[in-house]
Design an enzyme around this catalytic site. Structure first.
Site, PDB file in Angstrom:
ATOM      1  CE  LYS A   1      83.669  17.351  12.373  1.00 44.77           C
ATOM      2  NZ  LYS A   1      82.771  18.324  13.026  1.00 44.77           N
TER       3      LYS A   1
ATOM      4  CD  GLN B   1      77.999  14.528   9.388  1.00 40.31           C
ATOM      5  OE1 GLN B   1      78.296  13.362   9.238  1.00 40.31           O
ATOM      6  NE2 GLN B   1      78.203  15.418   8.443  1.00 40.31           N
TER       7      GLN B   1
HETATM    8  P1  GDP Z   1      84.104  21.524  11.567  1.00 43.85           P
HETATM    9  O1  GDP Z   1      82.850  21.194  10.860  1.00 43.85           O
HETATM   10  O2  GDP Z   1      84.277  20.734  12.836  1.00 43.85           O
HETATM   11  O3  GDP Z   1      85.317  21.448  10.691  1.00 43.85           O
HETATM   12  O4  GDP Z   1      83.969  23.054  12.041  1.00 43.85           O
HETATM   13  P2  GDP Z   1      83.405  24.285  11.153  1.00 43.85           P
HETATM   14  O5  GDP Z   1      84.406  24.634  10.135  1.00 43.85           O
HETATM   15  O6  GDP Z   1      82.022  24.010  10.694  1.00 43.85           O
HETATM   16  O7  GDP Z   1      83.260  25.397  12.277  1.00 43.85           O
HETATM   17  C1  GDP Z   1      84.343  25.779  13.074  1.00 43.85           C
HETATM   18  C2  GDP Z   1      84.572  27.295  12.892  1.00 43.85           C
HETATM   19  O8  GDP Z   1      85.423  27.748  13.914  1.00 43.85           O
HETATM   20  C3  GDP Z   1      85.258  27.634  11.597  1.00 43.85           C
HETATM   21  O9  GDP Z   1      84.818  28.892  11.182  1.00 43.85           O
HETATM   22  C4  GDP Z   1      86.730  27.667  11.979  1.00 43.85           C
HETATM   23  O10 GDP Z   1      87.496  28.513  11.139  1.00 43.85           O
HETATM   24  C5  GDP Z   1      86.653  28.225  13.361  1.00 43.85           C
HETATM   25  N1  GDP Z   1      87.687  27.756  14.319  1.00 43.85           N
HETATM   26  C6  GDP Z   1      88.280  26.551  14.428  1.00 43.85           C
HETATM   27  N2  GDP Z   1      89.066  26.503  15.519  1.00 43.85           N
HETATM   28  C7  GDP Z   1      88.993  27.721  16.108  1.00 43.85           C
HETATM   29  C8  GDP Z   1      89.543  28.286  17.310  1.00 43.85           C
HETATM   30  O11 GDP Z   1      90.286  27.644  18.060  1.00 43.85           O
HETATM   31  N3  GDP Z   1      89.201  29.574  17.594  1.00 43.85           N
HETATM   32  C9  GDP Z   1      88.368  30.309  16.792  1.00 43.85           C
HETATM   33  N4  GDP Z   1      88.074  31.537  17.164  1.00 43.85           N
HETATM   34  N5  GDP Z   1      87.820  29.791  15.680  1.00 43.85           N
HETATM   35  C10 GDP Z   1      88.121  28.516  15.352  1.00 43.85           C
HETATM   36  P1  IMO Z   2      80.327  18.983  10.284  1.00 43.20           P
HETATM   37  O1  IMO Z   2      81.096  17.821   9.711  1.00 43.20           O
HETATM   38  C1  IMO Z   2      76.722  20.317  12.329  1.00 43.20           C
HETATM   39  C2  IMO Z   2      73.025  18.117  11.500  1.00 43.20           C
HETATM   40  C3  IMO Z   2      71.937  18.884  10.796  1.00 43.20           C
HETATM   41  C4  IMO Z   2      70.719  18.205  11.382  1.00 43.20           C
HETATM   42  C5  IMO Z   2      71.150  16.759  11.490  1.00 43.20           C
HETATM   43  C6  IMO Z   2      70.720  15.895  10.306  1.00 43.20           C
HETATM   44  O2  IMO Z   2      80.546  20.259   9.562  1.00 43.20           O
HETATM   45  O3  IMO Z   2      80.520  19.077  11.752  1.00 43.20           O
HETATM   46  P2  IMO Z   2      71.487  15.678   7.774  1.00 43.20           P
HETATM   47  O4  IMO Z   2      71.809  16.699   6.736  1.00 43.20           O
HETATM   48  O5  IMO Z   2      72.639  14.811   8.127  1.00 43.20           O
HETATM   49  O6  IMO Z   2      70.244  14.925   7.458  1.00 43.20           O
HETATM   50  O7  IMO Z   2      71.119  16.532   9.098  1.00 43.20           O
HETATM   51  O8  IMO Z   2      72.564  16.787  11.561  1.00 43.20           O
HETATM   52  N1  IMO Z   2      74.339  18.107  10.801  1.00 43.20           N
HETATM   53  C7  IMO Z   2      75.390  18.833  11.199  1.00 43.20           C
HETATM   54  N2  IMO Z   2      75.504  19.760  12.180  1.00 43.20           N
HETATM   55  N3  IMO Z   2      77.798  19.975  11.587  1.00 43.20           N
HETATM   56  C8  IMO Z   2      77.707  19.040  10.624  1.00 43.20           C
HETATM   57  O9  IMO Z   2      78.792  18.595   9.965  1.00 43.20           O
HETATM   58  C9  IMO Z   2      76.452  18.455  10.367  1.00 43.20           C
HETATM   59  N4  IMO Z   2      76.004  17.541   9.478  1.00 43.20           N
HETATM   60  C10 IMO Z   2      74.720  17.323   9.779  1.00 43.20           C
HETATM   61  O10 IMO Z   2      71.991  20.258  11.106  1.00 43.20           O
HETATM   62  O11 IMO Z   2      70.492  18.679  12.695  1.00 43.20           O
END
Ligand code: GDP
Ligand code: IMO
Ligand code: MG
Length: 407
Positions: free
Chosen positions: A16, A213
């Site tokens: 995201k 999330q």
């Molecule tokens: P979010 O919580 O939804 O913002 O996602 P996170 O940042 O926790 O995890 C997504 C991971 O995938 C991060 O390390 C990003 O840099 C990476 N990422 C996002 N889009 C892509 C993609 O299209 N390809 C690859 N290889 N990595 C991506």
């Molecule tokens: P983003 O925005 C992935 C998960 C935790 C746990 C459950 C409850 O980066 O996608 P909490 O801390 O809310 O009490 O945890 O939700 N969880 C996530 N998993 N990405 C997140 O955020 C999360 N935020 C909470 O691992 O299973």
């Protein structure tokens, strides 16, 4: 003018942050978080540096865009201050570009401790950021809000709430750093976000609402009790920002080409041992907030279909198909069979009680995640025919520019 909502369709970490960073450059005036708190970890690559945001919307890198933390968000002033410092370190000044709702609730130093003590008996796999206990105090009508910081009796009210926490068995913490950080929130604009945003919308402004999330972690629609403590679905953008439902134009749903989950709870397509490790390593699947290894599995179309319906998604984005490039054989779950032999093409509630067994289609992975590649075209066709809608955007790397549009 209108609000577009971008949110995750799986268990979080769909990419995201990357997409909001990119999308926010399309004429939006505001990018706004509407739920969750620092349990979120949204990764952005900015000028070659990796930044993980927990509160500040990922629109902060887009020049001229103002960022909003809505009433639905829970805020930890200490971690927000660190985040602002991190952003300063990469040349991004936050200051008054960040507008925080007076009505957003505060995470006190006691809240993560309560989280840790609940976790011992509940075993949800929480991020332990104090999210659940802060929302609990909100519902119990004794929580503290960002607006409370502006009043003289704030220290007294903090002591009152920590006294209640002490009676629940949590030792009173040293509150000095917290009080300082809470007062420093006034470096940002503290405002009645609902009025500010609706006035701005009336004057023609565009707002991008950034989900945290994922849909399958929603308090009601996720796999309760293995959920987070807020609503992560599209409707929460209205209640978490104070805007009417008719303001919403597009709902942009983001999903990975495979599936991951951090924390406990059902995950029908989960891979075990070496197979899981292979996908985890290929995708770099370690928590952006906690560093925990993410559970990994195959794309689950019945769950994705459920999420698309629930949110009324009209624009679909796939992320990370590049991770499966040259992967050999891959699988996609198209239905489940329950313990009674019934077939489900949409995720039913509380799957762990029904012993769902996934039914897979096996495919060969692609060389490149682009439509001209026959392997990828076949995968995309399967996803689109099962969901009954097109995948309009395909992200193929973590960088801001690494995205293709298939209009
Ligand atoms: P979010 O919580 O939804 O913002 O996602 P996170 O940042 O926790 O995890 C997504 C991971 O995938 C991060 O390390 C990003 O840099 C990476 N990422 C996002 N889009 C892509 C993609 O299209 N390809 C690859 N290889 N990595 C991506
Ligand atoms: P983003 O925005 C992935 C998960 C935790 C746990 C459950 C409850 O980066 O996608 P909490 O801390 O809310 O009490 O945890 O939700 N969880 C996530 N998993 N990405 C997140 O955020 C999360 N935020 C909470 O691992 O299973
Ligand atoms: Mg994340």
């Amino acid at each position: 003018m209108a609000v577009d909502v971008l949110l995750g369709l799986q268990w979080g970490d769909e990419g995201k942050g990357k997409l909001v960073d990119r999308w926010s450059r399309r004429g939006y005036d505001y990018v706004a978080r509407f739920q969750g708190g620092p349990n979120a970890g949204h990764t952005i690559f900015h000028e070659g540096r990796r930044v993980v945001l927990h509160h500040v919307p990922a629109g902060i890198f887009a020049p001229g865009v103002r960022c909003v933390i809505g009433n639905g968000v829970v805020v930890n002033p200490l971690t927000l201050a660190q985040e602002v410092e991190t952003l300063r370190g990469v040349g991004v000044e936050v200051g008054k570009r960040l507008i925080i709702s007076t009505r957003a609730h505060l995470i006190l130093p006691t809240h993560p401790k309560i989280d840790a003590s609940h976790e011992k008996s509940q075993n949800i796999g929480s991020t332990l950021r104090g999210i659940g206990p802060t929302y609990q105090d909100r519902v119990a009508r004794r929580g503290l809000t960002v607006g409370d910081v502006l009043w003289d009796d704030f220290p007294h009210r903090v002591r009152h709430l920590t006294e209640i926490h002490r009676q629940m068995g949590v030792a009173p913490p040293d509150l000095q750093a917290f009080m300082q950080a809470a007062c420093a929130l006034t470096e940002h604009e503290i405002a009645d976000v609902e009025t500010m945003l609706t006035d701005a919308l009336d004057s023609g402004a565009m707002v991008l609402a950034e989900g945290a999330q994922g849909t399958l972690l929603d308090l009601d629609f996720g796999q309760y009790p293995y959920v987070t403590s807020s609503h992560t679905t599209a409707g929460a953008a209205c209640t978490g920002l104070g805007i009417g439902p008719r303001r919403i134009r597009h709902v942009i749903g983001v999903f990975k080409a495979y599936a991951t989950r951090v924390g406990n709870g059902p995950f029908p397509t989960e891979l075990e041992d070496d197979e899981a490790e292979r996908l985890r390593t290929a995708g770099g699947e370690y928590g952006a907030t906690t560093g925990r290894p993410r559970r990994c599995g195959w794309l689950d179309l019945p769950a994705l279909k459920y999420a698309v319906k629930l949110n009324g998604v009209d624009i679909l984005c796939m992320t990370k198909p590049d991770v499966l490039s040259n992967y050999g054989r891959i699988k996609v779950c198209v239905s489940y069979t329950d313990a009674k032999g019934n077939n489900h093409r949409v995720l039913p509630s509380v799957p762990e009680r029904r012993g769902l067994v996934p039914n897979y289609v096996e495919l060969s992975a692609w060389n490149e995640p682009r439509k001209e590649d026959p392997g990828f075209a076949k995968f995309l066709n399967l996803v689109e025919s099962e969901l009954g809608m097109r995948v309009e955007y395909v992200s193929y790397g973590p960088g801001r520019e690494e995205i293709r549009h298939y209009p």
